[in-house]
Write an enzyme that holds these catalytic residues in place. Structure first.
Site, PDB file in Angstrom:
ATOM      1  N   HIS A  29      14.717  25.615   0.923  1.00 19.20           N
ATOM      2  CA  HIS A  29      16.213  25.488   0.337  1.00 19.20           C
ATOM      3  C   HIS A  29      16.236  24.164  -0.182  1.00 19.20           C
ATOM      4  O   HIS A  29      16.778  23.860  -1.157  1.00 19.20           O
ATOM      5  CB  HIS A  29      17.316  26.276   1.113  1.00 19.20           C
ATOM      6  CG  HIS A  29      17.104  27.554   1.342  1.00 19.20           C
ATOM      7  ND1 HIS A  29      17.303  28.166   2.679  1.00 19.20           N
ATOM      8  CD2 HIS A  29      16.840  28.603   0.433  1.00 19.20           C
ATOM      9  CE1 HIS A  29      17.275  29.684   2.592  1.00 19.20           C
ATOM     10  NE2 HIS A  29      17.079  29.809   1.119  1.00 19.20           N
ATOM     11  N   LYS A  53      25.789  41.929   5.459  1.00 25.19           N
ATOM     12  CA  LYS A  53      24.397  41.794   5.597  1.00 25.19           C
ATOM     13  C   LYS A  53      24.177  41.304   6.941  1.00 25.19           C
ATOM     14  O   LYS A  53      22.961  41.286   7.498  1.00 25.19           O
ATOM     15  CB  LYS A  53      23.966  40.401   4.515  1.00 25.19           C
ATOM     16  CG  LYS A  53      23.668  41.002   3.152  1.00 25.19           C
ATOM     17  CD  LYS A  53      23.011  39.853   2.619  1.00 25.19           C
ATOM     18  CE  LYS A  53      22.362  40.144   0.989  1.00 25.19           C
ATOM     19  NZ  LYS A  53      21.550  39.163   0.477  1.00 25.19           N
ATOM     20  N   ARG A 102       8.957  31.551  -4.838  1.00 26.32           N
ATOM     21  CA  ARG A 102       8.218  31.040  -4.161  1.00 26.32           C
ATOM     22  C   ARG A 102       6.883  31.697  -4.893  1.00 26.32           C
ATOM     23  O   ARG A 102       5.703  31.101  -4.558  1.00 26.32           O
ATOM     24  CB  ARG A 102       8.500  31.513  -2.815  1.00 26.32           C
ATOM     25  CG  ARG A 102       9.592  30.626  -2.180  1.00 26.32           C
ATOM     26  CD  ARG A 102       9.854  31.059  -0.762  1.00 26.32           C
ATOM     27  NE  ARG A 102      10.541  32.528  -1.064  1.00 26.32           N
ATOM     28  CZ  ARG A 102      11.173  33.443  -0.290  1.00 26.32           C
ATOM     29  NH1 ARG A 102      11.355  33.036   1.081  1.00 26.32           N
ATOM     30  NH2 ARG A 102      11.561  34.705  -0.754  1.00 26.32           N
ATOM     31  N   SER A 140      14.145  32.500   5.245  1.00 21.76           N
ATOM     32  CA  SER A 140      14.933  32.539   6.385  1.00 21.76           C
ATOM     33  C   SER A 140      14.647  33.775   7.445  1.00 21.76           C
ATOM     34  O   SER A 140      14.828  33.740   8.490  1.00 21.76           O
ATOM     35  CB  SER A 140      16.343  32.752   5.835  1.00 21.76           C
ATOM     36  OG  SER A 140      16.684  31.662   4.839  1.00 21.76           O
TER      37      SER A 140
HETATM   38  O1  PNS Z   1      18.648  34.585  -1.421  1.00 29.25           O
HETATM   39  P1  PNS Z   1      19.543  35.633  -1.118  1.00 29.25           P
HETATM   40  O2  PNS Z   1      20.050  35.809   0.365  1.00 29.25           O
HETATM   41  O3  PNS Z   1      18.871  36.881  -1.496  1.00 29.25           O
HETATM   42  O4  PNS Z   1      20.606  35.709  -2.185  1.00 29.25           O
HETATM   43  C1  PNS Z   1      21.215  36.811  -2.809  1.00 29.25           C
HETATM   44  C2  PNS Z   1      22.502  36.327  -3.661  1.00 29.25           C
HETATM   45  C3  PNS Z   1      23.637  35.956  -2.689  1.00 29.25           C
HETATM   46  C4  PNS Z   1      22.261  35.451  -4.684  1.00 29.25           C
HETATM   47  C5  PNS Z   1      22.831  37.968  -4.118  1.00 29.25           C
HETATM   48  O5  PNS Z   1      22.888  38.734  -3.312  1.00 29.25           O
HETATM   49  C6  PNS Z   1      24.245  37.624  -5.049  1.00 29.25           C
HETATM   50  O6  PNS Z   1      24.511  37.076  -5.800  1.00 29.25           O
HETATM   51  N1  PNS Z   1      25.261  38.427  -4.554  1.00 29.25           N
HETATM   52  C7  PNS Z   1      26.410  38.422  -4.900  1.00 29.25           C
HETATM   53  C8  PNS Z   1      27.203  39.692  -5.201  1.00 29.25           C
HETATM   54  C9  PNS Z   1      26.667  40.027  -6.836  1.00 29.25           C
HETATM   55  O7  PNS Z   1      26.755  39.349  -7.580  1.00 29.25           O
HETATM   56  N2  PNS Z   1      25.673  40.790  -7.177  1.00 29.25           N
HETATM   57  C10 PNS Z   1      24.993  41.268  -8.252  1.00 29.25           C
HETATM   58  C11 PNS Z   1      23.988  40.236  -8.522  1.00 29.25           C
HETATM   59  S1  PNS Z   1      22.882  40.920  -9.615  1.00 29.25           S
END
Ligand code: PNS
Length: 174
Positions: A29, A53, A102, A140
């Site tokens: 990150h 989560k 990645r 993570s």
């Molecule tokens: O790196 P991560 O933890 O997989 O991040 C995922 C994240 C936070 C980017 C995604 O879950 C998100 O944007 N969540 C907010 C809710 C939302 O907007 N959902 C629709 C996404 S298309």
């Protein structure tokens, strides 16, 4: 075709949001954030609040670890968000969402999210960035698993994150 949630609007292309759970922040990150600050004037590391989560680290811990690790990175800031990402991005006036890619295995999920976000708000562009090769296998999830099972995560996460992971491990083995 039904209309997107927002009509296309131009937000500031110099401001990027780098969203995620960051549970915890890894050196992968950090690498993406540092690269992002070479392109964008501001990179807002936006930590997802969502407790559904069931993160290992509380929101306050994730924010503290990110702030500590980013202390010396000019242009990077830390914030939290809840609800739809595109709503948050519009609220802060950012024009870009940065996501790290990645491997090919990341691609399908990231592609779906990028297109869904575009449908919700066509004024926000998603930009994918690749981390340095030494970080491509770090996640993570794996870092937590390795540490909790007694393995070393030195060099994979910032020092402050490593220390807190060890504290979590000590707490569960008590
Ligand atoms: O790196 P991560 O933890 O997989 O991040 C995922 C994240 C936070 C980017 C995604 O879950 C998100 O944007 N969540 C907010 C809710 C939302 O907007 N959902 C629709 C996404 S298309």
């Amino acid at each position: 075709m039904s209309a997107p949630l927002h009509s296309p609007r131009r937000y500031d292309p110099r401001v990027a949001v780098y969203p995620g759970s960051f549970d915890p922040l890894t050196n992968g990150h950090l690498d993406i954030i540092a690269r992002g600050t070479r392109i964008f004037e501001r990179v807002i590391v936006a930590i997802l609040v969502n407790e559904a989560k069931q993160p290992l680290f509380s929101l306050a811990e994730r924010v503290a670890m990110a702030r500590e690790a980013l202390g010396g990175v000019r242009g990077a800031e830390v914030d939290t968000f809840d609800g739809l990402l595109v709503e948050y991005v519009a609220r802060v006036g950012a024009g870009v969402v940065v996501r790290g890619l990645r491997a090919i295995s990341d691609f399908e999920y990231e592609y779906q999210m990028a297109l869904m976000n575009r449908r919700l708000n066509d004024g926000v562009e998603t930009v994918f960035m690749m981390p340095a090769e030494q970080y491509v296998y770090i996640s993570s999830r794996l870092v937590k698993e390795v540490c909790m099972l007694g393995g070393s995560v030195a060099g994979l996460v910032p020092d402050g994150v490593e220390r807190r992971l060890m504290e979590k491990r000590a707490a569960v083995s008590r």
